[in-house]
Design a protein around this motif. Structure first.
Motif, PDB file in Angstrom:
ATOM      1  N   ALA A  63       7.754  38.787  22.035  1.00  0.00           N
ATOM      2  CA  ALA A  63       6.654  37.833  22.222  1.00  0.00           C
ATOM      3  C   ALA A  63       7.094  36.507  22.798  1.00  0.00           C
ATOM      4  N   PRO A  64       6.107  35.975  23.368  1.00  0.00           N
ATOM      5  CA  PRO A  64       6.315  34.712  24.214  1.00  0.00           C
ATOM      6  C   PRO A  64       6.862  33.631  23.254  1.00  0.00           C
ATOM      7  N   LEU A  65       7.627  32.598  23.616  1.00  0.00           N
ATOM      8  CA  LEU A  65       8.326  31.530  22.803  1.00  0.00           C
ATOM      9  C   LEU A  65       7.587  30.260  23.271  1.00  0.00           C
ATOM     10  N   PRO A  66       7.496  29.404  22.144  1.00  0.00           N
ATOM     11  CA  PRO A  66       7.160  28.011  22.493  1.00  0.00           C
ATOM     12  C   PRO A  66       8.131  27.322  23.167  1.00  0.00           C
ATOM     13  N   SER A  67       8.112  25.954  23.510  1.00  0.00           N
ATOM     14  CA  SER A  67       8.830  25.169  23.989  1.00  0.00           C
ATOM     15  C   SER A  67      10.239  24.821  23.014  1.00  0.00           C
ATOM     16  N   LEU A  68      11.113  25.191  23.649  1.00  0.00           N
ATOM     17  CA  LEU A  68      12.430  24.894  22.684  1.00  0.00           C
ATOM     18  C   LEU A  68      13.294  23.931  23.171  1.00  0.00           C
ATOM     19  N   ALA A  69      13.928  22.980  22.376  1.00  0.00           N
ATOM     20  CA  ALA A  69      14.838  21.991  22.988  1.00  0.00           C
ATOM     21  C   ALA A  69      16.090  22.392  23.053  1.00  0.00           C
ATOM     22  N   VAL A  70      17.086  21.692  24.021  1.00  0.00           N
ATOM     23  CA  VAL A  70      18.289  22.220  24.217  1.00  0.00           C
ATOM     24  C   VAL A  70      19.280  21.901  22.793  1.00  0.00           C
ATOM     25  N   GLY A  71      19.839  22.826  22.302  1.00  0.00           N
ATOM     26  CA  GLY A  71      20.570  22.809  21.136  1.00  0.00           C
ATOM     27  C   GLY A  71      20.107  23.346  19.869  1.00  0.00           C
ATOM     28  N   ALA A  72      18.664  23.804  20.187  1.00  0.00           N
ATOM     29  CA  ALA A  72      17.888  24.535  19.015  1.00  0.00           C
ATOM     30  C   ALA A  72      18.925  25.785  18.649  1.00  0.00           C
ATOM     31  N   LYS A  73      18.920  25.808  17.313  1.00  0.00           N
ATOM     32  CA  LYS A  73      19.962  26.835  16.593  1.00  0.00           C
ATOM     33  C   LYS A  73      19.141  28.172  16.316  1.00  0.00           C
ATOM     34  N   VAL A  74      19.936  29.100  17.111  1.00  0.00           N
ATOM     35  CA  VAL A  74      19.624  30.735  16.834  1.00  0.00           C
ATOM     36  C   VAL A  74      20.382  31.403  16.087  1.00  0.00           C
ATOM     37  N   SER A  75      19.765  32.132  15.006  1.00  0.00           N
ATOM     38  CA  SER A  75      20.518  32.912  14.006  1.00  0.00           C
ATOM     39  C   SER A  75      20.009  34.238  13.802  1.00  0.00           C
ATOM     40  N   LYS A  76      20.843  35.328  13.858  1.00  0.00           N
ATOM     41  CA  LYS A  76      20.320  36.771  13.209  1.00  0.00           C
ATOM     42  C   LYS A  76      20.049  36.359  11.776  1.00  0.00           C
ATOM     43  N   VAL A  77      18.988  37.312  11.696  1.00  0.00           N
ATOM     44  CA  VAL A  77      18.617  37.408   9.890  1.00  0.00           C
ATOM     45  C   VAL A  77      18.067  38.646   9.842  1.00  0.00           C
ATOM     46  N   ASN A  78      18.263  39.060   8.487  1.00  0.00           N
ATOM     47  CA  ASN A  78      17.935  40.569   7.753  1.00  0.00           C
ATOM     48  C   ASN A  78      16.470  40.178   7.584  1.00  0.00           C
ATOM     49  N   ALA A  79      15.736  41.310   7.819  1.00  0.00           N
ATOM     50  CA  ALA A  79      14.496  41.533   7.751  1.00  0.00           C
ATOM     51  C   ALA A  79      14.228  42.299   6.442  1.00  0.00           C
ATOM     52  N   VAL A  80      13.596  41.614   5.333  1.00  0.00           N
ATOM     53  CA  VAL A  80      13.643  42.318   3.979  1.00  0.00           C
ATOM     54  C   VAL A  80      12.249  42.613   3.623  1.00  0.00           C
ATOM     55  N   ASP A  81      11.686  44.025   3.500  1.00  0.00           N
ATOM     56  CA  ASP A  81      10.379  44.401   3.152  1.00  0.00           C
ATOM     57  C   ASP A  81      10.082  44.132   1.879  1.00  0.00           C
TER      58      ASP A  81
END
Length: 257
Positions: free
Chosen positions: A161-179
């Motif tokens: 999906a499209p992304l909003p504006s993100l600043a340099v250095g914003a943290k990106v992490s993998k996460v589990n999706a729990v139902d």
């Protein structure tokens, strides 16, 4: 050795903590703390409640015989670590393959605030795979964006999906999706409960067939540490179950010197 009413005759005094390990039934004898422990637990309790059908005779109903008709075994504990694996177990899901994600990176360039932008340039995409769910922290507070990775080309991550504006250095992490509220059946699990007596001697319990039938509880409070009240429902083995020959008619086995 001193003897008398109420005097101790051994050093086999139980403590209130234990290590609880959960995994697949076929892995029961190989369960270990590094891979299968659920972390900090308190008030671990294992109980067996035999019930009998009694035969009575005479006018006064004297009991002359009884037959064991049931002997259910249950286990309960307070689980304090809200890991993705523990949350999945508490929700009655299959969590044997759930592991914490450690791969993290940072956004390499500012992403323009355009509705067509769904590509996330990062410093390094190592450790990220198509199908992963990612969480992007836009600031130091509680502004988070969640997306699913569609594809990766070099260090450019395309999301669903499209992304909003993100600043340099914003943290990106993998996460589990729990139902939550899933209608899927939890597979049968196995557990090892390992503790030590006051004198340092080990006491171990193996449970070959169980399901976690209660436990999900999330209370966002600041006045105390919350926990998830796990309850194990323990089942009888049938001939096609793993470890049937070893346990026979027992629902669990305790090992103690």
């Amino acid at each position: 050795m001193a003897t008398g009413a109420g005097l101790a005759i051994t050093n086999d005094f139980l403590l209130s903590t234990a290590s609880v390990m959960i995994g697949a039934p076929e892995d029961l004898f190989d369960l270990n703390p590094a891979e299968h422990a659920i972390g900090l637990v308190k008030n671990v309790t294992l109980s067996a409640e035999p019930s009998y059908t009694e035969l009575q005779q005479g006018v006064k109903g004297s009991t002359v015989f009884s037959v064991l008709t049931a002997n259910p075994v249950k286990a309960s504990m307070e689980v304090f670590e809200y890991t993705a694996k523990n949350l999945s177990y508490a929700l009655g899901l299959d969590a044997t393959g759930v592991a914490p994600f450690t791969a993290e990176t940072t956004v390499g360039t500012i992403v323009a605030a355009s509705p067509a932008v769904s590509v996330l340039p990062v410093v390094s995409a190592t450790g990220f795979l198509a199908g992963n769910t990612i969480l992007i922290q836009r600031d130091g507070g509680d502004d988070f964006v969640i997306r699913k990775i569609v594809s990766i080309a070099s260090n450019n991550i395309t999301v669903d999906a499209p992304l909003p504006s993100l600043a340099v250095g914003a943290k990106v992490s993998k996460v589990n999706a729990v139902d939550i509220g899933s209608k899927a059946d939890q597979p049968f699990l196995a557990a090892k409960i390992a503790g030590k007596l006051a004198n340092g001697e080990p006491i171990v319990i193996l449970i070959p067939k169980l399901r976690i039938t209660k436990g999900f509880n999330m209370a966002f409070t600041s006045d105390n540490y919350g926990n998830m009240p796990f309850e194990f429902t323990v089942y009888d083995l049938v001939s096609t179950d793993a470890n049937f020959a070893y346990f026979g008619g027992a629902q669990a086995r305790l090992f103690h010197k």
